[in-house]
Design an enzyme around this catalytic site. Structure first.
Site, mmCIF file in Angstrom:
data_model
loop_
_atom_site.group_PDB
_atom_site.id
_atom_site.type_symbol
_atom_site.label_atom_id
_atom_site.label_comp_id
_atom_site.label_asym_id
_atom_site.label_seq_id
_atom_site.Cartn_x
_atom_site.Cartn_y
_atom_site.Cartn_z
ATOM 1 N N GLU A 500 -48.233 -21.905 -10.661
ATOM 2 C CA GLU A 500 -47.270 -21.672 -9.590
ATOM 3 C C GLU A 500 -47.579 -20.361 -8.872
ATOM 4 O O GLU A 500 -47.606 -19.298 -9.488
ATOM 5 C CB GLU A 500 -45.862 -21.657 -10.195
ATOM 6 C CG GLU A 500 -45.493 -23.018 -10.771
ATOM 7 C CD GLU A 500 -44.467 -22.968 -11.887
ATOM 8 O OE1 GLU A 500 -43.940 -24.037 -12.237
ATOM 9 O OE2 GLU A 500 -44.214 -21.876 -12.430
ATOM 10 N N SER A 530 -44.326 -28.066 -11.134
ATOM 11 C CA SER A 530 -44.350 -29.215 -12.040
ATOM 12 C C SER A 530 -44.986 -28.769 -13.345
ATOM 13 O O SER A 530 -46.176 -29.000 -13.589
ATOM 14 C CB SER A 530 -45.170 -30.362 -11.425
ATOM 15 O OG SER A 530 -44.665 -30.753 -10.178
ATOM 16 N N GLU A 531 -44.194 -28.097 -14.162
ATOM 17 C CA GLU A 531 -44.763 -27.487 -15.368
ATOM 18 C C GLU A 531 -45.418 -28.506 -16.288
ATOM 19 O O GLU A 531 -46.454 -28.220 -16.905
ATOM 20 C CB GLU A 531 -43.672 -26.713 -16.111
ATOM 21 C CG GLU A 531 -43.263 -25.406 -15.448
ATOM 22 C CD GLU A 531 -42.224 -25.574 -14.356
ATOM 23 O OE1 GLU A 531 -41.851 -24.568 -13.731
ATOM 24 O OE2 GLU A 531 -41.788 -26.729 -14.120
ATOM 25 N N ALA A 555 -41.660 -17.574 -19.432
ATOM 26 C CA ALA A 555 -41.612 -18.239 -20.734
ATOM 27 C C ALA A 555 -40.463 -19.232 -20.800
ATOM 28 O O ALA A 555 -40.548 -20.252 -21.493
ATOM 29 C CB ALA A 555 -41.466 -17.202 -21.856
ATOM 30 N N ASP A 556 -39.398 -18.973 -20.048
ATOM 31 C CA ASP A 556 -38.249 -19.866 -20.028
ATOM 32 C C ASP A 556 -38.633 -21.261 -19.533
ATOM 33 O O ASP A 556 -37.941 -22.240 -19.823
ATOM 34 C CB ASP A 556 -37.163 -19.300 -19.111
ATOM 35 C CG ASP A 556 -36.906 -17.832 -19.388
ATOM 36 O OD1 ASP A 556 -35.852 -17.501 -19.949
ATOM 37 O OD2 ASP A 556 -37.784 -17.013 -19.054
ATOM 38 N N ILE A 558 -41.160 -22.921 -20.369
ATOM 39 C CA ILE A 558 -41.826 -23.692 -21.431
ATOM 40 C C ILE A 558 -41.055 -24.975 -21.706
ATOM 41 O O ILE A 558 -41.646 -26.030 -21.989
ATOM 42 C CB ILE A 558 -41.955 -22.836 -22.702
ATOM 43 C CG1 ILE A 558 -43.083 -21.811 -22.523
ATOM 44 C CG2 ILE A 558 -42.203 -23.701 -23.936
ATOM 45 C CD1 ILE A 558 -43.171 -20.789 -23.644
ATOM 46 N N HIS A 598 -34.277 -16.522 -17.441
ATOM 47 C CA HIS A 598 -35.536 -15.893 -17.038
ATOM 48 C C HIS A 598 -35.906 -14.700 -17.910
ATOM 49 O O HIS A 598 -36.826 -13.957 -17.562
ATOM 50 C CB HIS A 598 -35.456 -15.413 -15.579
ATOM 51 C CG HIS A 598 -35.683 -16.491 -14.567
ATOM 52 N ND1 HIS A 598 -34.797 -17.521 -14.390
ATOM 53 C CD2 HIS A 598 -36.695 -16.702 -13.679
ATOM 54 C CE1 HIS A 598 -35.238 -18.318 -13.418
ATOM 55 N NE2 HIS A 598 -36.391 -17.847 -12.987
#
Length: 822
Positions: A500, A530-531, A555-556, A558, A598
């Site tokens: 991103e 689009s993780e 990290a949030d 994930i 976050h």
């Protein structure tokens, strides 16, 4: 660097309407004479043969699961058997047009796709091209059994024996299976024949296949990729993300001519109208025809169509057309292949969710019987051919089964008594040879890159003349990461970067600033938000021979890619029996000041999943060296970076950040301050609060404190920590992860066991409170502070004269808080 695309308000605000092209449904018109002329009689016979063999393999599994016996061979199989009886025409039709180098990713119900793809690849291979691949796989373990027990003078038959034995042995958990018995029925794969992972996660193959297709496009490699997924899978987010990722407009618009084109991937939906018991059309999905969902994804509507999956010729025609679209650069393609599983979801399924009348109707349309009946009536086959092929299939399946269930011939891995087996399978710990790697394609020579030259002018340490330097004058944590990444991508063309805001923004937090001037778009590009697709594509890219460096902004996030990280990135290397490698680095920032969604340190969560190396540097020097090691290694690495540290110069290591390339070993903690009265182990940015506390303890209380930076969570070598505890007799562990579930609790338990005789006090673990993270104004009520460390030493280890403990519970938690759920 400015964007290349102009957004013109006059165009955006113009009145217009969109029209969508019609979606063909069962457009193929059967014509036996044309089919016979087009493919040849031998091919028509092979199509029938392959369907019969696929069916027989599953009949064997069904008999073994239900009755414990097949044609006189007794065996009790404890594992799953998700059968696809009734879907043979779809599998064989799909595979018929595929070459050896084409890749197929399947589902938990993909025995048919595995066997069909293998048979298709064998049919177009020669002994000289194929036998060396078979001999080399798994150090020859499968080949030796086949040569000793299933040899045949006919090359094709022997290769088929290899295919069927490798699949059977894998299904029954034998070390001579395709994946040393660690993949099993739902996860079997064999890359030499273009058979890539079968995925037990519904829709899990879609992002992996997208990544494999990305590799083909960016590396200019021949072949197409097929994602075989079920109709229920299109209800999952990762599948939709994969549709979009594979058709991103930049692939056809902004890439250079050499790399331009939609991704060469076919999303082949094996539509049998059911998930387990839920019906997709009319119940669990919104569409009335699955192919409808392809309309509008891109200007080609994904070339979506519905085909009759009970007619192999209709499927072959659809796949042939799909390849034509892909070769014109118009991928991806969506095929809605309607068929029906005559078997239940699994052998224990009583099919109570469907009527006997429905099953009877589809049984009458059995694709295997229908195929032979049509070609016999058309004068192509003798009436006895189906019976002859059935006898051949039974003989082939029975022979491979007999060998596969014999433990003296096909043993299992001994996992309990030799932990080294799983260690070698989980991580290969190999390092790529940069000297032999293809030189990285760059826009300008690395040595002339302006940003790198600017970083090169900075001081390598954070101090000069005893005074602290600002981040503008010294190499920062961010700069150090940039140096390592720039060096790696210039040395190895197989590395591609996406995530991103990676390109024009310079990465979410500026680590890639300057890389846009170094790397062409096909090596560095922005991904959609689009993780799941970002990570899943990274796995598929790495499985195919690439080296992926991807980024999740926080990290949030994930959680948005949980399956792709925990079930895909982490598992395919060990589930392959260590026979494939996943050279992949996922960068993740740990936030601060942004509240509950976050500001979470999820490093402990990731460390709890086997199969991932987990790195969390705290200094600029280690950031560069650990990133270099991660990018050079052949294992999947999750690389955590604290946003608190990006602007921080190197102030911990006296030698600063070396200008040249260097490697910090993953798994080796570092003693950053020596002492004799207390050991503090830290993870990530907590290092600096520990150093502040250590300084206070020494200056105010005369306590000599040793501080150790973990640097890596997985692997983690305990010897340095245990040696320190043996010297100090006391240990405090500190991180920004929530206290409950913290990886440091594992460290504390292991240290208490191993160093019990040396400890003078209980091991204390400090972490963020077991709450949601609060806004910036309250964050130091949540994260561990240096005062929290002093309080813990005073209350848990040794009283500190004159120390006043802060009001309220400490960062070590209380029993009362636990009872309250916090």
């Amino acid at each position: 660097m400015a964007k290349e695309l102009m957004i013109d308000p006059s165009a955006v605000r113009e009145r217009r309407e969109l029209t969508l092209a019609p979606v063909p449904v069962n457009a193929y018109v059967p014509d036996l004479e044309r089919e016979r002329s087009l493919y040849g009689t031998d091919a028509l016979r092979r199509i029938g043969r392959d369907m019969v063999l696929v069916r027989e393999f599953e009949l064997m599994l069904n008999a073994i699961k239900r009755e414990g016996s097949y044609l006189g061979i007794d065996y009790v199989h404890q594992g799953p058997a998700h059968l696809s009886i009734g879907q043979e025409a779809a599998a064989v039709g799909q595979a018929f047009s595929l070459g050896v180098t084409d890749k197929v990713f399947g589902s938990h119900r993909s025995h048919g796709e595995v066997i069909a793809k293998g048979l298709s690849a064998i049919a177009e291979s020669t002994p000289d091209s194929l036998n060396p691949e078979l001999e080399a796989w798994s150090d020859g373990a499968v080949w030796r059994v086949v040569r000793e027990r299933l040899a045949d003078n006919d090359f094709e038959q022997q290769a088929i024996n290899f295919l069927m034995y490798g699949m059977t042995a894998e299904t029954f958990g034998r070390s001579t299976g395709f994946n040393r018995g660690l993949g099993g029925s739902m996860h079997a794969f064999f890359p030499p024949l273009g058979i890539f992972p079968n995925n037990a996660i519904v829709g899990g193959s879609a992002p992996l296949a997208t990544g494999a297709a990305l590799y083909n496009r960016l590396r200019r490699t021949e072949g197409i990729v097929v994602a075989s997924i079920g109709d229920a899978s299109v209800g999952t987010g990762p599948v939709w993300e994969s549709f979009n990722f594979a058709g991103m407009a930049q692939l056809t618009g902004l890439m250079d001519d050499e790399h331009r084109g939609g991704l060469p991937v076919v999303f082949f939906v094996v539509n049998n109208f059911y998930g387990m018991g839920g019906q997709t059309i009319g119940e669990t999905m919104a569409f009335d025809q699955l192919s409808r969902i392809g309309a509008g994804v891109n200007r080609h509507n994904m070339h979506t169509q519905t085909v009759d999956g009970n007619d192999p010729f209709a499927v072959i025609d659809a796949m042939t057309t799909a390849r034509e679209h892909i070769e014109r650069g118009e991928g991806p393609v969506l095929i809605d292949c309607q068929t029906y599983r005559l078997s239940g979801h699994s052998p224990s399924d009583a099919s109570s969710y469907r009527t006997k009348d429905e099953v009877d109707l589809w049984t009458a349309a059995d694709p295997v019987d229908s195929y032979f009946q049509r070609l016999v009536e058309g004068g192509v086959f003798d009436a006895t051919l189906q019976t002859e092929l059935k006898a051949w299939a039974e003989k082939t399946v029975r022979a491979t089964l007999e060998v596969a269930v014999d433990l003296t011939i096909s043993p299992r891995l001994d996992l309990r008594t030799d932990p080294g087996v799983m260690a070698g399978i989980t991580f290969n710990n190999a390092t790529t040879d940069r000297e032999s790697a293809p030189a990285g394609e760059t826009t300008v020579p690395l040595a002339e890159l302006p940003h790198l030259l600017n970083v090169g002018k900075k001081s390598r340490t954070g101090t000069a003349g005893g005074k602290a330097l600002s981040g503008a004058r010294a190499v920062t944590f961010r700069d150090a990461l940039f140096e390592a990444i720039a060096s790696a991508v210039a040395a190895d063309d197989r590395i591609a970067l996406w995530g991103e805001e990676n390109r024009d923004w310079g990465g979410s937090f500026g680590v890639y600033r300057g890389l846009t001037e170094l790397l062409p778009r096909h090596r560095l590009f922005n991904a959609p938000i689009s993780e799941a697709a970002i990570v899943g594509a990274g796995v598929g890219f790495a499985l195919s021979g690439g080296r992926s460096l991807i980024e999740l902004m926080y990290a949030d996030f994930i959680g948005r890619a949980g399956d792709e990280i925990f079930n895909q990135m982490a598992k395919w290397q060990p589930m392959s029996g260590g026979l494939v490698r996943i050279p992949m680095v996922m960068r993740v920032s740990v936030g601060a000041k942004y509240g509950a969604q976050h500001s979470q340190d999820w490093s402990s969560m990731v460390a709890g999943v086997p199969g991932l190396k987990v790195v969390f540097p705290a200094t600029a020097r280690d950031a560069k060296g650990l990133m270099a090691s991660a990018l050079a290694g052949d294992d999947p690495v999750v690389f955590f970076e604290s946003q608190r540290l990006y602007d921080l110069p190197e102030t911990v290591h006296a030698d600063g950040v070396p200008r040249e390339d260097y490697f910090v070993p993953i798994g080796r903690p570092a003693v950053v301050r020596t002492g004799s009265g207390l050991t503090i182990l830290t993870v990530g940015a907590a290092l600096y609060r520990a150093l502040d506390a250590a300084k206070t303890l020494e200056e105010r209380h005369g306590m000599s404190v040793e501080v150790i930076d973990a640097r890596s969570l997985v692997p983690f070598e305990y010897d340095i920590l245990l040696e320190s505890v043996a010297k100090t007799g006391r240990l405090v562990c500190v991180s920004d992860a929530s206290l409950r579930g913290s990886w440091l609790n594992t460290v504390a338990a292991k240290t208490s066991e191993e160093a019990f005789d040396h400890l003078d006090a209980p091991v204390v673990v400090l972490g963020a409170r077991n709450w949601v993270a609060p806004p910036a104004e309250l964050e130091w009520e949540f994260f561990v502070t240096s005062d929290d460390i002093l309080d813990a030493v005073h209350t848990r280890i040794v009283p500190l004269p004159g120390h006043v403990v802060q009001p309220g519970p400490g960062a070590d938690g209380t029993l009362h808080e636990s009872a309250l759920g916090i």
